[in-house]
Scaffold this motif. Structure first.
Motif, PDB file in Angstrom:
ATOM      1  N   LEU A 272       0.889  -1.119   0.071  1.00  0.00           N
ATOM      2  CA  LEU A 272      -0.016   0.027  -0.167  1.00  0.00           C
ATOM      3  C   LEU A 272       0.821   1.451   0.104  1.00  0.00           C
ATOM      4  O   LEU A 272       0.432   2.103  -0.666  1.00  0.00           O
ATOM      5  CB  LEU A 272      -1.192   0.041   1.088  1.00  0.00           C
ATOM      6  CG  LEU A 272      -2.161  -0.792   1.131  1.00  0.00           C
ATOM      7  CD1 LEU A 272      -3.014  -0.880   2.453  1.00  0.00           C
ATOM      8  CD2 LEU A 272      -3.054  -0.525  -0.023  1.00  0.00           C
TER       9      LEU A 272
ATOM     10  N   LEU B 192       3.525   1.420  -1.819  1.00  0.00           N
ATOM     11  CA  LEU B 192       4.561   1.638  -2.908  1.00  0.00           C
ATOM     12  C   LEU B 192       3.149   1.892  -3.965  1.00  0.00           C
ATOM     13  O   LEU B 192       3.709   2.495  -4.923  1.00  0.00           O
ATOM     14  CB  LEU B 192       5.340   0.436  -3.155  1.00  0.00           C
ATOM     15  CG  LEU B 192       6.410   0.403  -2.378  1.00  0.00           C
ATOM     16  CD1 LEU B 192       7.155  -0.855  -2.722  1.00  0.00           C
ATOM     17  CD2 LEU B 192       7.465   1.727  -3.153  1.00  0.00           C
ATOM     18  N   CYS B 193       2.159   1.301  -3.851  1.00  0.00           N
ATOM     19  CA  CYS B 193       1.081   1.403  -5.058  1.00  0.00           C
ATOM     20  C   CYS B 193       0.528   2.871  -5.352  1.00  0.00           C
ATOM     21  O   CYS B 193       0.182   3.546  -4.241  1.00  0.00           O
ATOM     22  CB  CYS B 193       0.084   0.602  -4.667  1.00  0.00           C
ATOM     23  SG  CYS B 193      -1.327   0.667  -6.003  1.00  0.00           S
ATOM     24  N   ILE B 194       0.835   3.378  -6.373  1.00  0.00           N
ATOM     25  CA  ILE B 194       0.414   4.672  -6.700  1.00  0.00           C
ATOM     26  C   ILE B 194      -1.189   4.649  -7.534  1.00  0.00           C
ATOM     27  O   ILE B 194      -1.446   5.622  -8.000  1.00  0.00           O
ATOM     28  CB  ILE B 194       1.364   5.534  -7.450  1.00  0.00           C
ATOM     29  CG1 ILE B 194       1.563   5.063  -8.834  1.00  0.00           C
ATOM     30  CG2 ILE B 194       2.405   6.140  -6.874  1.00  0.00           C
ATOM     31  CD1 ILE B 194       2.415   5.682  -9.642  1.00  0.00           C
TER      32      ILE B 194
ATOM     33  N   ILE C 224       5.221   8.586  -3.133  1.00  0.00           N
ATOM     34  CA  ILE C 224       5.909   7.155  -2.917  1.00  0.00           C
ATOM     35  C   ILE C 224       7.230   7.673  -2.331  1.00  0.00           C
ATOM     36  O   ILE C 224       7.511   6.759  -1.309  1.00  0.00           O
ATOM     37  CB  ILE C 224       6.384   6.496  -4.344  1.00  0.00           C
ATOM     38  CG1 ILE C 224       5.013   6.223  -5.130  1.00  0.00           C
ATOM     39  CG2 ILE C 224       7.254   5.457  -4.231  1.00  0.00           C
ATOM     40  CD1 ILE C 224       4.301   4.838  -4.350  1.00  0.00           C
TER      41      ILE C 224
ATOM     42  N   ASN D  80       7.613   5.416   1.151  1.00  0.00           N
ATOM     43  CA  ASN D  80       8.378   4.488   1.466  1.00  0.00           C
ATOM     44  C   ASN D  80       9.653   4.646   1.277  1.00  0.00           C
ATOM     45  O   ASN D  80      10.405   3.645   1.341  1.00  0.00           O
ATOM     46  CB  ASN D  80       7.822   3.377   0.383  1.00  0.00           C
ATOM     47  CG  ASN D  80       8.089   2.025   0.752  1.00  0.00           C
ATOM     48  OD1 ASN D  80       7.651   1.429   1.536  1.00  0.00           O
ATOM     49  ND2 ASN D  80       9.048   1.525  -0.098  1.00  0.00           N
TER      50      ASN D  80
ATOM     51  N   ARG E  27       2.261   6.358   5.615  1.00  0.00           N
ATOM     52  CA  ARG E  27       2.902   5.894   4.840  1.00  0.00           C
ATOM     53  C   ARG E  27       2.468   5.124   3.661  1.00  0.00           C
ATOM     54  O   ARG E  27       2.589   4.100   3.400  1.00  0.00           O
ATOM     55  CB  ARG E  27       3.850   4.660   5.523  1.00  0.00           C
ATOM     56  CG  ARG E  27       4.281   5.167   6.845  1.00  0.00           C
ATOM     57  CD  ARG E  27       5.393   4.381   7.304  1.00  0.00           C
ATOM     58  NE  ARG E  27       6.579   5.250   6.525  1.00  0.00           N
ATOM     59  CZ  ARG E  27       7.972   4.784   6.437  1.00  0.00           C
ATOM     60  NH1 ARG E  27       8.073   3.654   6.501  1.00  0.00           N
ATOM     61  NH2 ARG E  27       8.723   5.824   6.039  1.00  0.00           N
ATOM     62  N   THR E  28       1.381   5.796   3.150  1.00  0.00           N
ATOM     63  CA  THR E  28       0.688   5.452   2.123  1.00  0.00           C
ATOM     64  C   THR E  28       0.483   6.725   0.985  1.00  0.00           C
ATOM     65  O   THR E  28       0.381   7.689   1.383  1.00  0.00           O
ATOM     66  CB  THR E  28      -0.636   5.054   2.192  1.00  0.00           C
ATOM     67  OG1 THR E  28      -0.762   4.389   3.469  1.00  0.00           O
ATOM     68  CG2 THR E  28      -1.678   4.141   1.101  1.00  0.00           C
ATOM     69  N   PRO E  29       0.680   6.229  -0.303  1.00  0.00           N
ATOM     70  CA  PRO E  29       0.325   7.553  -1.236  1.00  0.00           C
ATOM     71  C   PRO E  29      -1.405   8.029  -1.083  1.00  0.00           C
ATOM     72  O   PRO E  29      -2.188   7.653  -1.698  1.00  0.00           O
ATOM     73  CB  PRO E  29       0.612   7.095  -2.516  1.00  0.00           C
ATOM     74  CG  PRO E  29       0.663   5.741  -2.530  1.00  0.00           C
ATOM     75  CD  PRO E  29       1.087   5.291  -1.184  1.00  0.00           C
TER      76      PRO E  29
ATOM     77  N   CYS F  84      -3.604   9.534  -3.845  1.00  0.00           N
ATOM     78  CA  CYS F  84      -3.926   8.636  -4.755  1.00  0.00           C
ATOM     79  C   CYS F  84      -5.340   7.802  -4.835  1.00  0.00           C
ATOM     80  O   CYS F  84      -6.068   7.676  -5.662  1.00  0.00           O
ATOM     81  CB  CYS F  84      -3.072   7.292  -5.076  1.00  0.00           C
ATOM     82  SG  CYS F  84      -1.238   8.189  -5.340  1.00  0.00           S
TER      83      CYS F  84
END
Lengths: 219, 287
Positions: free
Chosen positions: A43, A45-47, B49, B53, B144-146, B149
């Motif tokens: 989660l 890393l996923c864009i 990102i 991350n 710690r999530t985009p 998006c």
């Protein structure tokens, strides 16, 4: 900018931060596409570009709209072909395919398409999308000793017939490709795949950091 | 057809092309796609990102070049993305067209206000989009999530085609809200809230090319440009044009035809106020 505008914009800023944070906090429990490196780092890393969903030959990957959390991250809603030959699996085709399995070409197009490495390049042995489970109260094999489609379709020999005529899943062999779930004739799917790890969804913030660090250690 | 109409036609054709391209054709979405063998990653996604991350777990060279491609385009063309390609921009302009076609006016422009009053009466500040950008960055670091998006209406529109229909899930409510905000003011979301626009504005501060140029001696300071411009820029007094989306609407619609486009625009000098008033008075006397 006057004082009122300043206070309003700061309030808006905090509210938006809170909304974005809260809605991304809870861990969703869904199947991710092949190669996903653990729910937490996946989660982060996923864009949500959904290139994996666009490129999937079976159209099995879909954006996840089931819950309010992690909207748009891909989930394996259909089935995964694993091999390019199994884009349209049928029991007889898969049974014949098992012999040629070692030389067959793997699909993994979703992993190749991922721009950020949320889906990581893996060997077939590492593939673990989820684990299938049999519901004995609805499964036709357990009720009437018929069907056995899941046994035929599984190219990994993970679904086995037991002594009583029912079917059971050998968990270490199962990759969770969902082909058995796709072929199951029972409307509410007597065999269903669930995510491999079931950590408690609470304490996400702390877990996230730990999870990432652990991942770096391993790799 | 003169050049003023032609350039807007061209823009609408480009918008329609990119809308179809991003929603139905391309593999992926605006966030990340391949065009002619080139990987492109949208910079806000890449930024999130990085914050969420650290280093992305993929080949870094592709990640960096893909992001750099978008940034370079922004440095060269400014925020042209917003007016020429962005699917939400296209939908926003389409709703705007529908609203005006039905005889409505955006709420800010209603009443017997003069054009100058409209530009003065704007309650919202254009810097708000930097706050949104900040909120996105902060919550990306926290969760710690985009985090943007999941909500991004641009991504939602593009993802919609994957789900089979354009109406997919609760996220479409965000798109609906974005389009509905046009009733209040045109391009409300793009102007005030969109964090992508905020990031692109920050990048396009160094942009030098294709800028509107005002013929000082002919400008009558009517300030219609502030209402004409979809981004709400007062073109006749603007200096940097970092927010300019290169839509050329000011060029097409200036009531006195004093705006031209300079291809290599240095920073346009702002003539002192009394000078302009003098020319205004002399031009009045002449008539």
């Amino acid at each position: 900018m006057n004082r009122r505008g300043f206070i309003l914009s700061i309030a808006g800023f905090l509210m938006l931060t809170a909304t974005l944070t809260l809605t991304n906090l809870k861990e969703s429990k869904t199947l991710r596409p092949p190669g996903a490196v653990g729910e937490e780092s996946f989660l982060s890393l996923c864009i949500r570009c959904n290139r994996c969903a666009d490129i999937c030959p079976t159209k099995g990957i879909k954006p996840d709209n089931s819950s309010l959390f992690a909207i748009g991250a891909p989930t394996l809603a259909g089935y995964c072909a694993v091999y390019l030959d199994l884009i349209e699996p049928t029991p007889s085709k898969n049974r014949a395919f098992k012999k040629a399995k070692s030389s067959a070409e793997l699909c993994f197009r979703c992993i190749a398409a991922c721009p950020t490495g949320a889906l990581k390049r893996i060997e077939l042995e590492e593939l673990k999308i989820g684990v299938a489970e049999v519901d004995r109260s609805t499964c036709l094999a357990w009720l009437y000793n018929t069907c056995y489609r899941c046994v035929d379709i599984c190219v990994f020999d993970a679904v086995k017939i037991t002594g009583k005529g029912g079917v059971e899943v050998n968990e270490p062999l199962c990759v969770g490709c969902k082909q058995c779930e796709y072929i199951c004739p029972v409307p509410e799917k007597a065999i269903a795949v669930s995510p491999p790890h079931s950590d408690s969804p609470s304490k996400r913030l702390g877990n996230r950091r730990l999870g990432n660090r652990r991942l770096e250690y391993e790799s | 057809m003169n050049l003023k109409k032609l350039i807007q036609r061209l823009r609408h054709v480009s918008q329609a092309f990119f809308f179809i391209f991003f929603v139905f054709v391309v593999v992926g979405t605006v966030c990340s796609f391949i065009i002619g063998g080139f990987e492109i990653i949208e910079p806000l996604g890449a930024l999130q990102i990085l914050i969420a991350n650290g280093v992305p777990q993929t080949s870094l060279i592709i990640f960096i070049t893909a992001t750099a491609a978008f940034i370079t385009l922004t440095v060269i063309l400014g925020r042209a993305w917003c007016a020429w390609a962005c699917p939400i921009g296209t939908l926003t302009e389409f709703t705007e067209y529908l609203i005006i076609k039905r005889g409505f006016k955006p709420m800010v422009e209603r009443g017997s206000k003069t054009l100058a009053a409209v530009s003065k009466d704007r309650v919202w500040n254009k810097e708000v989009k930097y706050l949104t950008l900040g909120a996105v960055v902060l919550s990306s670091a926290l969760t710690r999530t985009p985090s943007w998006c999941s909500f991004c209406p641009i991504g939602t529109i593009c993802r919609g085609s994957v789900a089979g229909t354009l109406v997919a899930g609760a996220e479409m409510a965000v798109v609906g809200a974005v389009l509905a905000a046009n009733v209040y003011e045109k391009r409300f979301f793009c102007k005030y809230i969109c964090p992508v626009a905020g990031l692109l504005t920050l990048i396009s501060r160094v942009n030098l090319f294709i800028k509107p140029k005002v013929k000082r001696e002919e400008c009558r300071s009517c300030r219609a440009c502030a209402v004409i411009c979809p981004e709400g820029l007062m073109v006749c007094e603007e200096k940097t044009f970092a927010e300019c989306t290169k839509c050329f609407v000011c060029y097409s619609k200036c009531p006195y035809n004093v705006i031209s486009i300079s291809l290599i625009g240095r920073k346009i000098s702002y003539s002192p106020h009394h000078n302009r008033r003098k020319t205004f008075q002399t031009s009045c006397k002449r008539h």
